[in-house]
Scaffold this active site. Structure first.
Site, PDB file in Angstrom:
ATOM      1  N   SER A   1      31.313  34.580  30.679  1.00  0.00           N
ATOM      2  CA  SER A   1      30.572  35.832  30.746  1.00  0.00           C
ATOM      3  C   SER A   1      29.347  35.659  31.649  1.00  0.00           C
ATOM      4  O   SER A   1      29.486  35.278  32.811  1.00  0.00           O
ATOM      5  CB  SER A   1      30.210  36.280  29.338  1.00  0.00           C
ATOM      6  OG  SER A   1      29.798  37.625  29.312  1.00  0.00           O
TER       7      SER A   1
ATOM      8  N   HIS B   1      37.235  39.998  25.544  1.00  0.00           N
ATOM      9  CA  HIS B   1      36.308  39.265  26.404  1.00  0.00           C
ATOM     10  C   HIS B   1      36.028  37.885  25.809  1.00  0.00           C
ATOM     11  O   HIS B   1      35.712  37.749  24.628  1.00  0.00           O
ATOM     12  CB  HIS B   1      35.021  40.093  26.517  1.00  0.00           C
ATOM     13  CG  HIS B   1      33.946  39.488  27.342  1.00  0.00           C
ATOM     14  ND1 HIS B   1      34.062  39.301  28.704  1.00  0.00           N
ATOM     15  CD2 HIS B   1      32.697  39.041  27.004  1.00  0.00           C
ATOM     16  CE1 HIS B   1      32.945  38.764  29.172  1.00  0.00           C
ATOM     17  NE2 HIS B   1      32.106  38.589  28.154  1.00  0.00           N
TER      18      HIS B   1
ATOM     19  N   GLU C   1      39.401  44.115  29.828  1.00  0.00           N
ATOM     20  CA  GLU C   1      37.954  44.109  29.650  1.00  0.00           C
ATOM     21  C   GLU C   1      37.253  44.850  30.786  1.00  0.00           C
ATOM     22  O   GLU C   1      37.779  44.989  31.892  1.00  0.00           O
ATOM     23  CB  GLU C   1      37.437  42.684  29.548  1.00  0.00           C
ATOM     24  CG  GLU C   1      37.568  41.850  30.805  1.00  0.00           C
ATOM     25  CD  GLU C   1      36.894  40.494  30.643  1.00  0.00           C
ATOM     26  OE1 GLU C   1      35.709  40.488  30.250  1.00  0.00           O
ATOM     27  OE2 GLU C   1      37.540  39.469  30.900  1.00  0.00           O
TER      28      GLU C   1
END
Length: 328
Positions: free
Chosen positions: A162, A286, A256
């Site tokens: 991320s 995610h 996502e």
């Protein structure tokens, strides 16, 4: 660019995990973001995360700040060889939350597979510390590995998920620009690479994403960007020049909102002549790699990442060890 076909089937475990994550996260996706609330809530249930980390057999050692190291953890496989692979792992959390502790399950799963170590720095968080605080801390951690730990660059892979995946790419750009020795490779799980929030998937997947809406990403970006230009490459690596960077592996979910952050950065790197392995996975949340204890798709992603890392480090003697843990 090597694009690995997505899986053709969806496991029943993935369907359950997707529902659970959606039930936990989506009610907050359109709400204003309170970084203190996010920090307090992220990482729960904590007992489950501790259990998942310990079940891998890896050990965790807190390492206080000093000699350039910003503080954090070292996750190790017991009895690792002196020349074993080393990860510099940068945790996600939107630059506003999470820590080495929250990411123990994911990091320890990787350490188990590579039979090595991971250094997980506790970089400073926004909004108290906007750009370039996280980048400066991550770069200091890399220099610590080179100068204090005396680890060869060819033994190191920089990885992250991320925001940490985007930060890993930004660190690689800064390393290249500073003419420091490159690491062996880069691994980015569901990377956040465009804090200007221009990807089509922010809208296309805003209802499909188990965790975020497109507006969640736009709101979160402001905390880290501050008054800077969100298209600055060291903030949003998507807009950088990737020439001279080491090989990259990028995994993301087809569903996502950050899907296009992964696709576009992989394509930009490919155009710059970088070896890139990109894989998109259907119907997973995610950073699904967190759920290696229960999710086949997570184990498959981590196994593919392990093979990539060991190949980059040119350590064929570790191949059998990685294969032996691919089912765990």
């Amino acid at each position: 660019m090597t694009i690995v076909p997505s899986a053709t089937s969806i496991s029943w475990q993935s369907r359950i995990v997707h529902l659970l994550v959606r039930a936990r996260m989506r009610p907050h996706a359109d709400a204003p973001i309170d970084p203190l609330w996010v920090r307090r809530e992220m990482g729960r249930p904590r007992v489950a995360r501790r259990w998942m980390a310990r079940s891998t057999g890896a050990t965790m050692e807190r390492r206080t700040a000093g000699h350039g190291w910003p503080g954090g953890e070292v996750v190790s496989w017991p009895g690792h060889a002196p020349g074993a692979p080393v990860l510099l792992y940068l945790h996600g959390g939107g630059y506003i939350a999470c820590s080495p502790e929250t990411h123990r399950p994911l990091v320890s799963s990787l350490v188990r597979r590579v039979r090595g170590r991971a250094f997980v720095p506790r970089y400073r968080l926004a909004p108290e510390h906007p750009f370039p605080a996280a980048l400066d801390d991550a770069l200091a951690a890399y220099r610590y590995l080179l100068d204090v730990e005396r680890i060869a660059p060819a033994q190191i892979v920089i990885a992250g998920d991320s925001a940490g995946g985007g930060l890993a790419l930004a660190v690689a750009l800064a390393i290249r620009d500073a003419a420091w020795p490159n690491p062996a490779g880069l691994v980015a799980f569901c990377p956040w690479t465009d804090l200007a929030a221009t990807g089509r998937s922010l809208e296309e997947n805003t209802e499909r994403c188990a965790m975020f809406a497109g507006e969640t990403i736009r709101r979160a970006a402001r905390f880290y960007v501050g008054s800077a230009d969100p298209m600055r490459p060291l903030i949003s690596p998507l807009y950088g020049d990737f020439r001279g960077l080491p090989p990259m592996l990028v995994h993301a979910s087809e569903d996502e909102v950050l899907r296009d952050d992964a696709i576009r950065v992989a394509d930009a790197a490919r155009r710059a002549g970088v070896h890139v392995e990109l894989q998109l996975w259907p119907h997973v949340p995610h950073v699904w790699q967190f759920f290696a204890a229960v999710l086949p798709e997570a184990r498959a992603s981590l196994t593919a990442a392990t093979r990539f890392m060991l190949a980059r480090m040119s350590r064929p003697e570790h191949t059998n060890a990685a294969a032996s843990t691919s089912a765990s």
